[in-house]
Design an enzyme around this catalytic site. Structure first.
Site, mmCIF file in Angstrom:
data_model
loop_
_atom_site.group_PDB
_atom_site.id
_atom_site.type_symbol
_atom_site.label_atom_id
_atom_site.label_comp_id
_atom_site.label_asym_id
_atom_site.label_seq_id
_atom_site.Cartn_x
_atom_site.Cartn_y
_atom_site.Cartn_z
ATOM 1 N N GLY A 1 0.831 -1.211 0.000
ATOM 2 C CA GLY A 1 0.000 0.000 0.000
ATOM 3 C C GLY A 1 0.861 1.255 0.000
ATOM 4 O O GLY A 1 2.067 1.206 -0.284
ATOM 5 N N GLY B 1 2.920 -6.127 -8.328
ATOM 6 C CA GLY B 1 2.278 -4.872 -7.920
ATOM 7 C C GLY B 1 3.263 -3.717 -7.993
ATOM 8 O O GLY B 1 2.946 -2.632 -8.501
ATOM 9 N N THR B 2 4.461 -3.953 -7.502
ATOM 10 C CA THR B 2 5.497 -2.919 -7.505
ATOM 11 C C THR B 2 5.806 -2.464 -8.926
ATOM 12 O O THR B 2 5.965 -1.264 -9.196
ATOM 13 C CB THR B 2 6.786 -3.476 -6.865
ATOM 14 N N ASP C 1 7.110 -16.079 -5.640
ATOM 15 C CA ASP C 1 6.002 -16.836 -6.242
ATOM 16 C C ASP C 1 6.250 -17.097 -7.730
ATOM 17 O O ASP C 1 5.584 -17.930 -8.336
ATOM 18 C CB ASP C 1 4.680 -16.059 -6.112
ATOM 19 N N MET D 1 4.404 -20.948 0.099
ATOM 20 C CA MET D 1 3.854 -19.722 -0.486
ATOM 21 C C MET D 1 3.464 -19.927 -1.934
ATOM 22 O O MET D 1 3.929 -20.852 -2.594
ATOM 23 C CB MET D 1 4.858 -18.603 -0.354
ATOM 24 N N GLU E 1 -0.347 -21.943 -0.847
ATOM 25 C CA GLU E 1 -1.339 -21.205 -0.042
ATOM 26 C C GLU E 1 -2.600 -20.809 -0.815
ATOM 27 O O GLU E 1 -3.676 -20.673 -0.235
ATOM 28 C CB GLU E 1 -0.700 -19.943 0.554
ATOM 29 N N ILE F 1 10.800 -19.531 4.352
ATOM 30 C CA ILE F 1 11.473 -19.720 3.060
ATOM 31 C C ILE F 1 11.776 -18.400 2.365
ATOM 32 O O ILE F 1 12.515 -18.369 1.390
ATOM 33 C CB ILE F 1 10.670 -20.655 2.112
HETATM 34 N N1 ATP Z 1 -1.742 -1.408 -9.822
HETATM 35 C C1 ATP Z 1 -0.909 -0.737 -9.031
HETATM 36 N N2 ATP Z 1 -0.589 0.548 -9.307
HETATM 37 C C2 ATP Z 1 0.248 1.232 -8.506
HETATM 38 N N3 ATP Z 1 0.859 0.710 -7.413
HETATM 39 C C3 ATP Z 1 0.591 -0.554 -7.097
HETATM 40 C C4 ATP Z 1 -0.300 -1.353 -7.880
HETATM 41 N N4 ATP Z 1 -0.371 -2.584 -7.321
HETATM 42 C C5 ATP Z 1 0.426 -2.542 -6.224
HETATM 43 N N5 ATP Z 1 1.005 -1.325 -6.098
HETATM 44 C C6 ATP Z 1 1.936 -0.916 -5.030
HETATM 45 O O1 ATP Z 1 3.131 -1.674 -5.124
HETATM 46 C C7 ATP Z 1 3.612 -2.015 -3.835
HETATM 47 C C8 ATP Z 1 3.815 -3.508 -3.743
HETATM 48 O O2 ATP Z 1 2.657 -4.213 -4.180
HETATM 49 P P1 ATP Z 1 2.254 -5.629 -3.548
HETATM 50 O O3 ATP Z 1 2.081 -5.479 -2.074
HETATM 51 O O4 ATP Z 1 1.122 -6.152 -4.316
HETATM 52 O O5 ATP Z 1 3.547 -6.512 -3.711
HETATM 53 P P2 ATP Z 1 4.288 -7.035 -4.996
HETATM 54 O O6 ATP Z 1 5.155 -5.993 -5.548
HETATM 55 O O7 ATP Z 1 3.280 -7.609 -5.933
HETATM 56 O O8 ATP Z 1 5.228 -8.141 -4.381
HETATM 57 P P3 ATP Z 1 4.826 -9.598 -3.852
HETATM 58 O O9 ATP Z 1 3.537 -9.986 -4.455
HETATM 59 O O10 ATP Z 1 5.936 -10.443 -4.305
HETATM 60 O O11 ATP Z 1 4.784 -9.477 -2.388
HETATM 61 C C9 ATP Z 1 2.604 -1.495 -2.832
HETATM 62 O O12 ATP Z 1 3.112 -0.318 -2.256
HETATM 63 C C10 ATP Z 1 1.365 -1.236 -3.665
HETATM 64 O O13 ATP Z 1 0.589 -0.162 -3.156
HETATM 65 O O1 F6P Z 2 2.064 -11.705 4.718
HETATM 66 P P1 F6P Z 2 2.551 -10.863 3.612
HETATM 67 O O2 F6P Z 2 3.760 -10.094 3.918
HETATM 68 O O3 F6P Z 2 1.469 -10.025 3.023
HETATM 69 O O4 F6P Z 2 3.049 -11.829 2.466
HETATM 70 C C1 F6P Z 2 2.377 -12.953 2.016
HETATM 71 C C2 F6P Z 2 2.466 -13.050 0.523
HETATM 72 O O5 F6P Z 2 3.723 -12.728 0.031
HETATM 73 C C3 F6P Z 2 4.080 -13.599 -1.025
HETATM 74 O O6 F6P Z 2 5.144 -14.369 -0.586
HETATM 75 C C4 F6P Z 2 4.522 -12.829 -2.196
HETATM 76 O O7 F6P Z 2 5.648 -12.107 -1.835
HETATM 77 C C5 F6P Z 2 2.861 -14.450 -1.282
HETATM 78 O O8 F6P Z 2 3.160 -15.756 -1.647
HETATM 79 C C6 F6P Z 2 2.158 -14.381 0.030
HETATM 80 O O9 F6P Z 2 0.779 -14.530 -0.123
HETATM 81 MG MG MG Z 3 2.342 -9.510 -5.993
#
Ligand code: ATP
Ligand code: F6P
Ligand code: MG
Length: 518
Positions: free
Chosen positions: A219, A245-246, A274, A317, A373, A432
């Site tokens: 977030g 997401g990042t 993942d 995971m 998961e 892990i």
């Molecule tokens: N569609 C989007 N547009 C802009 N920012 C986003 C979007 N989706 C996610 N983010 C931002 O990117 C950051 C990381 O997103 P998220 O928590 O989904 O993890 P991730 O990068 O997908 O990594 P992981 O899934 O491996 O934990 C957060 O700060 C989130 O608010």
């Molecule tokens: O508990 P958190 O920090 O949100 O992370 C859990 C998620 O992070 C991940 O490992 C992706 O980074 C997913 O497999 C899992 O659902």
């Molecule tokens: Mg993600």
């Protein structure tokens, strides 16, 4: 096999890229890549391609697609000169670096591209390619001009600290860059925290530690505040390490940086245990996570084999993608059943999980089950009250499938004293990903970080650096964020797993009526 397609004269299979498609060292040549200046429409900024997910439509830069002979397609990455005219360039200081002096061809040929698919048919098109990563002859920053920043976002992953370390050291040792800022605690750190000064001394030992020294978060993505911070701090190279997401967030930051006309490169480094990021072979940390998962599976196996009708159940995971579970299963050989989100399963009736467990216990007296998961969530949502919750980034929060399936198995075999079983549930999920990266991942982190630095110094922006068919490439953000990478259960790899575990494919779920009749 060499998967790099070089358009040079000694290349047999691939003819030279159209001249206008090869960014020559001078800034003006990069500029030539805009659609308006091209003869015969060789390079298209194709409007029919999917637009980046966010940002104002008018300002959304279009993907740079280069079409060549025999169905050759280059999905190119943006360059600073696409939107900043007359940007001066400089000779790459690596030219005088002793580390590179002994290398025969230390600068990457601008014609070098890497194919997305290496298995081709004789008469098939040459297909999609990406720009090969590595140092370029010309750079678009002087050493003392660079003010870089690094941010880590999303969940933890082994190797985050190694990537941070190697970006800092790569910038310093290869390009003489002294100013690198660490952004504290993910995207929100851009506007809510002080920065951390990163020097080779500060990061010297960090690769031996798990986690990220910068902290991370979910977030907190506020585009305007983030880009204001980049602009106000005079940051001109932004390295963003994180998952799908990042990278979506990074793509929009790039668009906004470009809309404001800032001379700042935005480069993503993909992080995902993942393995849910498309195009790339795998993320750093994946190998380490799979290796660590072996310890849990071994423990489950020891427990299961030490008691009558022992069942060892391990949850790993994998929210939407079951790669960790699949690879950990293939590596272990002790797993009798692997359950992943992509392959829906069912419990009761012929071909179901309960029937298989009973068969296995009768055959060998024990059993090991690995469950990702995100597996079985469709059954859980039917049987338990939907939680309908999202985390701060908008990712759906799941029920604990490990606990639920453990209880379901116990209930089923306990009912009417069907069979006395001993089930041990092991949940190593955070273990892990919280560990330091192993040797192979450390090498991967180093190469990714160095490639990211070379690309940014050369003025390439709006991309993620990643391994494609074992070669490092610059992949435009739009390709990275368009979908999630998932296990394809109709592909050979899943078939290999099924033949290794001998588990049911769960493809033919009996209808309710047939179940009753049975
Ligand atoms: N569609 C989007 N547009 C802009 N920012 C986003 C979007 N989706 C996610 N983010 C931002 O990117 C950051 C990381 O997103 P998220 O928590 O989904 O993890 P991730 O990068 O997908 O990594 P992981 O899934 O491996 O934990 C957060 O700060 C989130 O608010
Ligand atoms: O508990 P958190 O920090 O949100 O992370 C859990 C998620 O992070 C991940 O490992 C992706 O980074 C997913 O497999 C899992 O659902
Ligand atoms: Mg993600």
């Amino acid at each position: 096999m060499d998967v790099v397609c070089n358009g040079g004269s000694n290349s047999v299979a691939f003819s030279k890229l159209p001249a206008s498609a090869s960014p020559a060292p001078a800034a003006s040549d990069h500029k030539n890549q805009s659609s308006s200046s091209l003869p015969n429409g060789v390079i298209n900024q194709v409007s029919s391609k999917k637009k980046l997910s966010m940002g104002s439509t008018n300002d959304t830069p279009q993907p740079k697609i280069v079409h060549g002979e025999l169905g050759y397609v280059l999905e190119d990455v943006p360059h600073l000169t696409d939107y900043i005219p007359n940007l001066p360039n400089y000779t790459n200081p690596l030219q005088d670096n002793p580390a590179y002096a002994a290398v025969r061809q230390y600068f990457v040929d601008d014609d070098d591209t890497v194919p997305l698919k290496v298995v081709v048919h004789a008469n098939g098109p040459r297909g999609i390619h990406f720009r090969r990563a590595g140092p370029r002859q010309k750079v678009y920053f002087q050493s003392d001009e660079v003010n870089a920043c690094i941010v880590t976002c999303g969940g933890l992953c082994p190797g985050l600290n190694t990537v941070i370390r190697e970006i800092v050291c790569g910038l310093n040792y290869m390009y003489g860059v002294k100013s690198v800022l660490g952004i504290d605690g993910g995207y929100r750190g851009f506007y809510s925290r002080n920065t951390i000064s990163l020097t080779p001394k500060v990061v010297n030992d960090i690769h031996k530690r798990g986690g990220t020294i910068l902290g991370t978060s979910r977030g907190g993505y506020e585009l305007k505040k983030i880009v204001d911070s980049i602009q106000d701090r005079g940051i001109n190279q932004v390295y963003i390490i994180g998952g799908d997401g990042t990278q979506k967030g990074a793509a929009v930051i790039y668009e906004e940086v470009r809309r404001r006309g800032l001379k700042a490169t935005v480069v993503g480094v993909p992080k995902t245990i993942d393995n849910d990021i498309p195009v790339i072979d795998r993320s750093f940390g994946f190998d380490t996570a799979v290796e660590e998962a072996q310890r849990a599976i071994n423990a489950a196996h020891v427990e299961a084999t030490s008691i009558e009708n022992g069942i060892g159940l391990v949850k790993l995971m994998g929210r939407n993608s079951g790669f960790i579970a699949m690879h950990a299963t293939l590596a272990s050989r002790d797993v009798d059943c692997c359950l992943i989100p992509e392959s829906p399963f069912y419990l009761e009736g012929p071909g179901g999980l309960y029937e298989y467990i009973e068969k296995r216990l009768k055959e060998q007296g024990h059993m090991v089950i690995v469950i990702a998961e995100g597996a079985g969530q469709e059954i859980l949502s039917q049987r338990l009250q939907s939680i309908d919750q999202k985390d701060a980034s908008g990712n759906k929060v799941f029920h604990d499938v490990g606990l639920w399936i453990s209880q379901s198995i116990k209930d089923y075999f306990g009912k009417e004293q069907r069979m006395a079983i001993n089930l041990k549930y092991i949940d190593p999920t955070y273990m892990i990903r919280a560990i330091p990266s192993n040797a192979a991942d450390n090498v991967q982190c180093t190469l990714l970080a160095q490639c990211a630095v070379h690309g940014a110094m050369a003025g390439y922006t709006g991309h993620t650096v990643g391994l494609v068919n074992t070669r490092h490439c610059y992949i435009p953000f739009n390709r990275i964020i368009e979908k999630q990478n998932q296990v394809v259960i109709t592909d050979r790899m899943w078939a290999r797993l099924l033949s290794s575990t001998n588990q049911p494919s769960f493809l033919e779920k009996p209808s309710k009526d047939a179940e009753k009749e049975g």
